[in-house]
Design an enzyme around this catalytic site. Structure first.
Site, mmCIF file in Angstrom:
data_model
loop_
_atom_site.group_PDB
_atom_site.id
_atom_site.type_symbol
_atom_site.label_atom_id
_atom_site.label_comp_id
_atom_site.label_asym_id
_atom_site.label_seq_id
_atom_site.Cartn_x
_atom_site.Cartn_y
_atom_site.Cartn_z
ATOM 1 N N LYS A 55 -4.597 6.025 14.825
ATOM 2 C CA LYS A 55 -4.651 5.395 13.497
ATOM 3 C C LYS A 55 -6.107 5.403 13.008
ATOM 4 C CE LYS A 55 -0.305 4.453 12.853
ATOM 5 N NZ LYS A 55 0.430 5.133 11.784
ATOM 6 N N ARG A 86 -8.415 12.484 12.555
ATOM 7 C CA ARG A 86 -6.979 12.200 12.741
ATOM 8 C C ARG A 86 -6.153 13.490 12.762
ATOM 9 N NH1 ARG A 86 -5.212 7.137 9.236
ATOM 10 N NH2 ARG A 86 -3.413 7.362 10.594
ATOM 11 N N ASP A 111 1.994 -1.022 11.956
ATOM 12 C CA ASP A 111 0.744 -1.520 11.364
ATOM 13 C C ASP A 111 0.473 -2.982 11.723
ATOM 14 O OD1 ASP A 111 0.302 0.923 10.246
ATOM 15 O OD2 ASP A 111 1.033 0.389 8.251
ATOM 16 N N LYS A 135 0.839 -1.209 0.000
ATOM 17 C CA LYS A 135 0.000 0.000 0.000
ATOM 18 C C LYS A 135 0.872 1.257 0.000
ATOM 19 C CE LYS A 135 -2.794 0.868 3.682
ATOM 20 N NZ LYS A 135 -2.557 2.222 4.208
ATOM 21 N N SER A 136 1.881 1.304 0.860
ATOM 22 C CA SER A 136 2.720 2.512 0.940
ATOM 23 C C SER A 136 3.424 2.774 -0.391
ATOM 24 C CB SER A 136 3.784 2.338 2.024
ATOM 25 O OG SER A 136 3.197 2.271 3.284
ATOM 26 N N ARG A 181 2.940 5.896 -3.312
ATOM 27 C CA ARG A 181 4.098 6.697 -3.752
ATOM 28 C C ARG A 181 4.356 6.525 -5.246
ATOM 29 N NH1 ARG A 181 4.267 5.716 1.560
ATOM 30 N NH2 ARG A 181 5.530 6.995 2.981
ATOM 31 N N ARG A 194 -7.393 -3.254 9.585
ATOM 32 C CA ARG A 194 -6.455 -4.162 10.271
ATOM 33 C C ARG A 194 -7.102 -4.804 11.515
ATOM 34 N NH1 ARG A 194 -2.387 -3.604 6.841
ATOM 35 N NH2 ARG A 194 -1.830 -1.510 6.204
ATOM 36 N N GLY A 207 -4.973 8.205 5.492
ATOM 37 C CA GLY A 207 -4.076 9.183 6.101
ATOM 38 C C GLY A 207 -2.853 9.422 5.233
HETATM 39 C C1 S3P Z 1 2.546 4.880 6.173
HETATM 40 C C2 S3P Z 1 3.147 5.181 7.351
HETATM 41 C C3 S3P Z 1 2.665 4.729 8.660
HETATM 42 C C4 S3P Z 1 1.640 3.622 8.555
HETATM 43 C C5 S3P Z 1 0.661 3.854 7.469
HETATM 44 C C6 S3P Z 1 1.340 4.032 6.125
HETATM 45 C C7 S3P Z 1 3.114 5.408 4.921
HETATM 46 O O1 S3P Z 1 2.108 5.828 9.342
HETATM 47 O O2 S3P Z 1 0.980 3.443 9.790
HETATM 48 O O3 S3P Z 1 -0.242 2.749 7.366
HETATM 49 O O4 S3P Z 1 2.779 4.894 3.838
HETATM 50 O O5 S3P Z 1 3.933 6.327 4.998
HETATM 51 P P1 S3P Z 1 3.052 6.796 10.232
HETATM 52 O O6 S3P Z 1 4.328 6.892 9.525
HETATM 53 O O7 S3P Z 1 2.372 8.119 10.310
HETATM 54 O O8 S3P Z 1 3.160 6.094 11.562
#
Ligand code: S3P
Length: 443
Positions: free
Chosen positions: A341, A122, A314, A22-23, A27, A387, A94
């Site tokens: 979260k 949040r 996570d 996902k991250s 990006r 989750r 987020g």
């Molecule tokens: C993420 C960073 C994390 C994670 C989120 C995805 C990201 O949050 O909990 O699910 O993709 O940068 P934080 O870095 O704010 O803890």
């Protein structure tokens, strides 16, 4: 509102791939959209969260072609975005809101970011402060720095920011703004958080410099389009890793999963708990990835705290499930970030674990889970958090009787095929070991 129903399963025999990270998927859109030239993305996670990021960049004038479900072609805008016609919807994500706020802070136009009820609750002050120091004007329209955010783009200047928290979203928001700023932008973290943004900057030839916990980027940097192969998401793999590690006779292989060291803390914790796990890195381009093999066994309690927390942030909900299945106590500390979260994950997991018959002591910054109790199937809420829903589904495999998870549709934010995979994995058990497996979602 959909319900997920789970009945017990004694062991896991599976060889699978999990959906894209996902991250990295978020990006890949952001960097592809800002680069010069065409970026091809394979393995893209077509989940609700990542689709929010895609739609936002389309609304900012970027041409993104969906060649098939997991394959995108992005025509880079060379950092020239267009003013959107309406407010930009970040849904539950987020990552979309915090990272895109960094991009929008340096534009020549005004825009607005909003989200669903969970995202509207949040904290955003953590990004508003440094982006304001860079010269942006951001108005929070919710209470105490909460969304929606009205972002009046400005000419930005680089800053040297010492971050009070280890957060990849905060770090990435500042670095993305730094791409549009005059002069150098640096972020120093107290503890390393996931480094996908730094790797993406490197991959797109932006040449960040990294010294210990400090990342520095030259201002007004150009990005050169690149192909991106998104590995499987280790945070999605984590559900099957725990299920297999805690059930004797299990044998699980997960292929082509991301093995970035800032994300593999789950493996270290499970190894400490006595799990039989082997990982092998097959490829290491921008992101390392490979295979993980798990043989089922017997878990024991551990302590998860300090510098390890950002790496497993996570995975704590599913690690609390591992803790419930282990012998002895497992203690989670220094994890107060979990309270902000998608829901308060400490309260949500503590309450849900208790419904299964697990003894849990809640702390401000974590919890103590007493493992080894006999589990009974429970009727629990997801609290709209993917989750929490998936973690409780895995615990249901080990409980006597049926488990029902309410509001399970939130799972699509990160793992749209979870229910199908759960059915396939739990029904792929040799008949002598198999109890009864039935799973379904009803509207
Ligand atoms: C993420 C960073 C994390 C994670 C989120 C995805 C990201 O949050 O909990 O699910 O993709 O940068 P934080 O870095 O704010 O803890």
């Amino acid at each position: 509102m959909s319900q997920l129903k789970v009945t017990p399963c004694k062991s896991i025999q599976a060889d699978l791939r999990v959906p894209g990270d996902k991250s990295i998927s978020h990006r890949s859109i952001m960097f592809g959209a800002l680069a010069e030239g065409k970026t091809r993305v394979t393995g893209f996670l077509r989940s609700e969260d990542c689709l929010c990021t895609m739609r936002i960049f389309q609304a900012l004038g970027v041409n993104i072609e969906e060649i098939d479900a997991h394959h995108l072609l992005i025509e880079g805008s060379a950092k020239k975005l267009k003013p959107p016609c309406e407010a930009l919807d970040c849904g539950n994500s987020g990552t979309s809101m915090r990272l895109i706020a960094g991009v929008l802070a340096g534009q020549t136009f005004t825009s607005k970011l909003f989200g669903d009820a969970s995202l509207s609750n949040r904290p955003m002050q953590r990004i508003i402060n440094p982006l304001t120091q860079m010269g942006a004007r951001i108005l929070s329209q919710g209470e105490k720095g909460r969304p929606p955010l009205e972002i009046h783009g400005q000419l930005l200047k680089g800053i040297d920011y010492i971050s009070p928290i280890a957060s990849a979203q905060l770090k990435s928001s500042i670095l993305l703004a730094g791409l549009f700023a005059k002069g150098k932008t640096s972020v120093t973290e107290p503890v390393i958080s996931r480094d996908h943004t730094e790797r993406m900057l490197e991959h797109f030839h932006a040449k960040p410099t990294i010294e210990n916990l400090k990342v520095t980027l030259n201002g007004e940097t150009r990005l050169h389009a690149q192909d991106i192969q998104v590995p499987g998401d280790i945070s999605s793999a984590a559900f099957w890793l725990v299920a297999a590690a805690a059930s004797p006779h299990s044998n699980l292989t997960i292929r082509d999963v991301g093995l970035n060291p800032t994300r593999t803390g789950i493996l270290s914790v499970l190894l400490r708990m006595g799990a039989q796990i082997r990982e092998s890195i097959e490829t290491s381009n921008a992101e390392p990835f490979g295979n993980i093999q798990v043989k089922g066994g017997h878990l024991v309690g551990t302590v998860v705290e300090g510098e390890e927390i950002p790496n497993v942030i996570d995975e704590i909900p599913i690690l609390s499930v591992a803790a419930a299945l282990a012998e002895g106590e497992t203690i989670f500390r220094n994890a107060e970030e979990l309270r902000v979260k998608e829901t308060d994950r400490i309260a949500a997991m503590a309450g849900n674990l208790r419904k299964f018959g697990v003894e849990v002591e809640e702390f401000k910054d974590g919890m103590c889970v007493k493992g080894g109790a006999k589990l009974k199937g429970a009727h629990v809420k997801s609290f709209g958090d993917h989750r929490i829903a998936m973690s409780c589904a895995i615990l249901g495999l080990f409980a006597e009787g049926e488990t029902i998870i309410d509001d399970a549709e939130c799972i699509t934010t990160s793992y749209p095929t979870f229910e199908k995979d759960l059915y396939e994995i739990t029904s792929n058990v040799t008949s002598s070991l198999k109890k009864m497996v039935s799973i379904g979602a009803s509207k």
